[in-house]
Scaffold this active site. Structure first.
Site, short mmCIF file in Angstrom:
data_model
loop_
_atom_site.label_atom_id
_atom_site.label_comp_id
_atom_site.label_asym_id
_atom_site.label_seq_id
_atom_site.Cartn_x
_atom_site.Cartn_y
_atom_site.Cartn_z
N SER A 247 0.90 -1.27 0.02
CA SER A 247 0.14 -0.03 0.03
C SER A 247 0.80 1.06 -0.03
CB SER A 247 -0.94 0.03 1.17
OG SER A 247 -1.94 1.11 1.15
N ASP B 141 -5.36 -3.33 -2.73
CA ASP B 141 -4.68 -2.90 -1.92
C ASP B 141 -3.80 -4.11 -1.12
OD1 ASP B 141 -3.49 -2.01 0.65
OD2 ASP B 141 -4.71 -0.24 0.30
#
Length: 287
Positions: free
Chosen positions: A50, A163
């Site tokens: 991320s 993510d």
């Protein structure tokens, strides 16, 4: 997993930096890397999830902390907000921030990184966590930073990816599995875990929503994906040799006007961790 390869044909060096998830808090990684390099700490591999995947290649593309810092602080809050609204694309036509990231590292392949870099993402269909270490860096980073539910997944090799920090905020395990002997982890955010009594309900509704979705990018499937993740049991994670925890109190994951504050907090935390890092490196040399 197969350790990433280098241009010399050798495996990764012994010291890895694992950079975790946290949105705007990720600019703390900039401060950490700056301090580590000023102190002469070697960084042979960077693993990013991320926000860590967004910031990591700013360093690994050149191996120069000053260049990383200059680019990281070159975006205004308005430009960062515009980039978010454009879908977090790293491309010439995605606003000034997207274009600048493309110029900095997005146009490169993993093999062209000066320092080894890998990113982590999740398959929206299977829930599997994937380690990305081949091909175009921009697409891998886009996948690792793409939040589920908001927008569309990034498609790579026919798989819809989102993510990379949803199951493990800091990819320590990936760094260890990639061959690192010393892992320095930067933890800027904690995952939310549902209370035990709510997990069966979350799993059931997640399954219902995913069963009713025709395509993985549809909103019901993405919501179901998150509900199924929340229903999972927390798995014990390996401990790094050194963990750096910047003080993120008062800093929001969604506040681009706080990036310099986040970086300063990262610098302070890295300086406090230097004695522990030096001990870990000394132990590595004597082992």
């Amino acid at each position: 997993m197969v350790p990433p390869s280098t241009s010399s044909g050798e495996g990764p060096g012994p010291v890895a930096l694992a950079l975790g998830a946290g949105g705007t808090k990720g600019w703390a990684h900039v401060g950490v890397i700056k301090v580590l390099r000023e102190a002469g700490v070697p960084i042979d591999l960077v693993v990013g999830a991320s926000a860590g995947a967004l910031i990591g290649p700013l360093y690994t593309a050149t191996g120069d902390a000053a260049t990383m810092e200059r680019i990281a602080f070159s975006f205004t809050p308005l430009e960062s907000t515009e980039w978010f609204l454009r879908g977090l694309r790293i491309a010439p036509g995605s606003g000034r921030m997207g274009r600048r990231l493309w110029q900095a590292y997005g146009r490169l392949s993993f093999k062209e990184m000066k320092v080894l870099f890998v990113a982590v993402a999740h398959d929206l269909t299977t829930g599997e966590r994937l380690v990305l270490r081949q091909g175009n860096v921009a697409r891998a980073v886009e996948a690792s930073i793409r939040p589920p539910i908001w927008g569309l997944p990034t498609w790579l090799d026919g798989r819809p990816l989102v993510d990379g920090g949803l199951q493990s905020a800091v990819p320590v395990d990936v760094a260890l599995q990639s061959g690192a002997a010393v892992v320095i982890a930067v933890n800027i955010g904690e995952l939310y875990w549902l209370p035990q009594r709510l997990r069966p309900i979350s799993a059931r509704w997640g399954h219902i929503l995913r069963e009713g979705a025709a395509r993985p990018e549809e909103l019901p499937n993405q919501i179901g994906f998150m509900l199924e993740l929340l229903a999972r049991e927390k798995v014990p994670e390996p401990r790094p040799q050194v963990e750096i925890r910047p003080d993120m109190r008062g800093i929001s994951a969604f506040s681009p006007w706080q990036i310099r504050l986040a970086a300063r907090r990262g610098e302070a935390a890295a300086r406090r961790a230097l004695p522990a890092i030096q001990r870990a490196l000394a132990a590595l040399q004597t082992s």
